[in-house]
Scaffold this motif. Structure first.
Motif, PDB file in Angstrom:
ATOM      1  N   ALA A  28      45.511  37.220  38.653  1.00 44.44           N
ATOM      2  CA  ALA A  28      47.023  37.249  39.576  1.00 44.44           C
ATOM      3  C   ALA A  28      48.385  35.774  39.283  1.00 44.44           C
ATOM      4  CB  ALA A  28      47.571  37.314  40.817  1.00 44.44           C
ATOM      5  N   VAL A  29      47.784  34.780  39.114  1.00 43.71           N
ATOM      6  CA  VAL A  29      48.656  33.673  38.815  1.00 43.71           C
ATOM      7  C   VAL A  29      48.932  33.595  36.979  1.00 43.71           C
ATOM      8  CG1 VAL A  29      48.691  30.867  38.195  1.00 43.71           C
ATOM      9  CG2 VAL A  29      47.989  31.948  40.167  1.00 43.71           C
ATOM     10  N   ALA A  30      47.959  34.024  36.277  1.00 44.93           N
ATOM     11  CA  ALA A  30      47.785  34.451  34.656  1.00 44.93           C
ATOM     12  C   ALA A  30      49.307  35.559  34.682  1.00 44.93           C
ATOM     13  CB  ALA A  30      46.547  34.429  34.151  1.00 44.93           C
ATOM     14  N   GLU A  31      48.503  36.478  35.014  1.00 43.24           N
ATOM     15  CA  GLU A  31      49.524  38.332  34.968  1.00 43.24           C
ATOM     16  C   GLU A  31      51.186  37.786  35.305  1.00 43.24           C
ATOM     17  OE1 GLU A  31      50.101  42.201  36.217  1.00 43.24           O
ATOM     18  OE2 GLU A  31      48.151  41.214  36.167  1.00 43.24           O
ATOM     19  N   ALA A  32      51.136  36.498  36.498  1.00 39.81           N
ATOM     20  CA  ALA A  32      52.729  36.232  36.685  1.00 39.81           C
ATOM     21  C   ALA A  32      53.002  35.273  36.043  1.00 39.81           C
ATOM     22  CB  ALA A  32      52.740  35.841  37.882  1.00 39.81           C
ATOM     23  N   LYS A  33      52.423  34.331  34.600  1.00 36.33           N
ATOM     24  CA  LYS A  33      52.568  33.386  34.215  1.00 36.33           C
ATOM     25  C   LYS A  33      53.305  34.760  32.983  1.00 36.33           C
ATOM     26  CE  LYS A  33      51.110  29.350  35.154  1.00 36.33           C
ATOM     27  NZ  LYS A  33      49.843  28.924  35.707  1.00 36.33           N
ATOM     28  N   ALA A  34      52.228  35.657  32.456  1.00 28.68           N
ATOM     29  CA  ALA A  34      52.305  36.393  31.147  1.00 28.68           C
ATOM     30  C   ALA A  34      53.833  36.900  31.477  1.00 28.68           C
ATOM     31  CB  ALA A  34      51.383  37.541  30.697  1.00 28.68           C
ATOM     32  N   ARG A  35      54.198  37.301  32.644  1.00 30.39           N
ATOM     33  CA  ARG A  35      55.685  37.880  32.879  1.00 30.39           C
ATOM     34  C   ARG A  35      56.524  36.669  33.415  1.00 30.39           C
ATOM     35  NH1 ARG A  35      54.145  43.354  36.838  1.00 30.39           N
ATOM     36  NH2 ARG A  35      52.437  43.793  35.884  1.00 30.39           N
ATOM     37  N   ARG A  56      42.142  43.059  44.150  1.00 33.93           N
ATOM     38  CA  ARG A  56      42.599  43.420  43.158  1.00 33.93           C
ATOM     39  C   ARG A  56      42.452  42.583  42.197  1.00 33.93           C
ATOM     40  NH1 ARG A  56      48.034  44.992  43.981  1.00 33.93           N
ATOM     41  NH2 ARG A  56      46.972  45.296  46.141  1.00 33.93           N
ATOM     42  N   TYR A  57      42.776  41.178  42.003  1.00 34.82           N
ATOM     43  CA  TYR A  57      42.631  39.861  41.250  1.00 34.82           C
ATOM     44  C   TYR A  57      41.407  39.239  40.746  1.00 34.82           C
ATOM     45  CZ  TYR A  57      47.850  41.913  39.786  1.00 34.82           C
ATOM     46  OH  TYR A  57      48.475  42.407  39.775  1.00 34.82           O
ATOM     47  N   GLN A  58      40.540  39.471  41.674  1.00 36.19           N
ATOM     48  CA  GLN A  58      38.928  38.852  41.990  1.00 36.19           C
ATOM     49  C   GLN A  58      39.090  38.647  39.858  1.00 36.19           C
ATOM     50  OE1 GLN A  58      36.931  39.739  45.069  1.00 36.19           O
ATOM     51  NE2 GLN A  58      37.870  38.512  45.870  1.00 36.19           N
TER      52      GLN A  58
END
Length: 494
Positions: A422-429, A492-494
């Motif tokens: 989730a941290v990675a997806e947030a940063k990608a956005r 969901r993000y595990q």
């Protein structure tokens, strides 16, 4: 008009805007105010979508983002509203529905207004009889320590006083530019004002592992670090804490005052939650009272501005915009400059001043309104204390969330574990992880919170601020929604 200032044809000639984002005051672009930021804007949009019949997995938006007591269903204090109503519409003096003590308070306030009307301007520093009542309130609160009404400035909420004092303090250029020591997490008013003034924020971290305590060694570290880039001149303290809900001990206040004197710092004490203390063993200690307890070396030298408001406490009268600042030990010439500065705003709202006066001069034992006033006050504060206890208890029962005891104020600031995916997806956005989390929470449950990044937090940690103001039954349902969401989000993000 587009942001790149391309000329637009109006059918006659091309015209370029005078003011663009490129030539506007660039400091304003640095201002951020998370309490009313993007998550809150989206919550408003969702609320309208629901009104228009949109299908959502929830039926309402729960605004747990802001300390707006009446918007959350808290009832106004009867006596306060009676006095203000009489001030606004004096025809009501003919009514038998209003008790005599309310009428007496209103007559006294109106007698000090120009033309006997709250529609007239007041003195810029505030109506004199109300400043006298503020001074008496402070004196009584602090065990008889004298308060001079000439040191009292009535404000448009406490925020107005904070901004005025920071404007006076900010000066210099380069390494001589004023640095303001601000707690992290902090209330975004401070960082926003400093950005607007192009001053330097000198952050000091509160100790989350010790219930958000204020550590003097950390103050010294921040001060020493700040001196590398600016001139630290002011130390800001929020007690009880917003967003963290901690209450400073007496010894801690002593340490802070001694630190300020040792390092030649101006003290700003934000005390708007002084009525909101819940935890056993905690008590509010005003900086002014402790300053005097330390003797003349401190009480006659350390410059202190302290702030209070009717927006919080048991009153919750945010919309009236009433508050005060008491500034002591100011240089006499500086005080004149402060008076000049506040005069440019003409005066604080007179209705807000009237509401403040009721808080400063409430019904006394033996007066007709005392029993009802006292009952309503105790009921509000008692309910808040119960919700403060429930908040920490419920959040700590959810795996992946930890929450310190809410000792005071109106908020919790829980720490959340956010999965790496989730941290990675947030940063990608290009989002902060806690904003990403808060956005999903809003879209999936209707709960509106404020991401911790809007208040500041230690790198690598994630938090959010949630108010304890929703009604008790709604709080309980909110926590069930929160538990289900956090469990689902983590899986969901595990």
């Amino acid at each position: 008009m587009s942001s790149n200032n391309r000329p637009i044809s109006n059918g006659v000639a091309n015209y370029q805007k005078v003011l663009t984002v490129d030539n506007m005051n660039q400091n304003i672009k640095k201002v951020e105010y998370a309490v009313r930021g993007p998550i809150v804007v989206r919550a408003g949009a969702i609320r309208k979508e629901l009104e228009q019949g949109a299908e959502k997995p929830f039926s309402e938006v729960i605004s747990a983002n802001i300390g707006d007591a009446h918007a959350m269903g808290q009832s106004p204090i009867t006596f306060l509203r009676q006095v203000v109503a009489l001030c606004i519409y004096p025809e009501l003096f003919k009514s038998n529905e209003f008790p005599e003590d309310a009428k007496n308070r209103a007559k006294r306030i109106l007698g000090a207004c120009g033309g006997g009307s709250v529609g007239a301007y007041s003195a810029s520093q505030g109506i004199e009889v109300i400043r006298n009542d503020v001074a008496n309130y402070i004196e009584k609160r602090d065990g008889g320590i004298k308060a001079d009404p000439n040191n009292v400035f009535l404000c448009t909420g406490a925020s107005d006083g904070v901004v005025a004092m920071l404007k006076l303090l900010v000066a210099g250029v380069g390494k001589d530019r004023t640095g303001a020591m601000i707690p992290i997490p902090q209330y975004p008013l401070y960082s926003a004002t400093l950005a607007e003034l192009n001053a330097t924020m000198v952050p000091y971290y509160l100790d989350e592992d010790n219930n958000w305590a204020l550590d003097i060694d950390e103050l010294q570290r921040a001060f020493d670090e700040g001196k590398k880039t600016c001139k630290p001149r002011v130390l800001c303290v929020i007690n009880p804490g917003n967003p963290t809900g901690q209450v400073l001990s007496h010894d801690n206040v002593v340490e802070v005052i001694k630190f300020a004197k040792k390092n030649h710092l101006f003290l700003m004490s934000d005390e708007v939650y002084q009525d909101n203390v819940y935890a056993e063993g905690c008590a509010f200690h005003s900086f002014k009272r402790v300053l005097h307890e330390l003797g003349p070396e401190y009480s006659e030298n350390v410059e202190l501005a302290s702030f209070h408001s009717i927006s919080k406490g048991y009153m919750g009268e945010c919309g009236f915009r009433g508050g005060y600042m008491e500034a002591i030990n100011l240089d006499s010439k500086v005080k004149e400059q402060l008076r000049k500065l506040v005069s440019t705003r003409l005066c604080p709202p007179v209705t807000g001043q009237a509401a403040l006066d009721v808080v400063m001069n409430p019904p006394q034992p033996g007066e007709p309104s005392f029993e009802q006033f006292d009952k309503e006050k105790r009921q509000v504060l008692g309910t808040l204390a119960e919700k403060a206890r429930l908040t920490a208890e419920m959040f700590n029962s959810i795996p992946g969330i930890t929450c310190n005891t809410v000792q005071g104020a109106m908020y919790s600031f829980p720490r959340i574990t956010i999965p790496e995916k989730a941290v990675a997806e947030a940063k990608a956005r290009n989002e902060t992880p806690d904003s990403f989390y808060a956005g999903h929470l809003l879209e999936e449950t209707g709960i509106c919170i404020v991401p911790g990044s809007g208040f500041g937090q230690r790198p690598g940690t994630y938090h959010f601020r949630m108010t304890i103001l929703p009604p008790l039954d709604k709080m309980k349902s909110l926590f069930k929604l929160f538990r289900d969401f956090h469990t689902s989000f983590t899986k969901r993000y595990q």
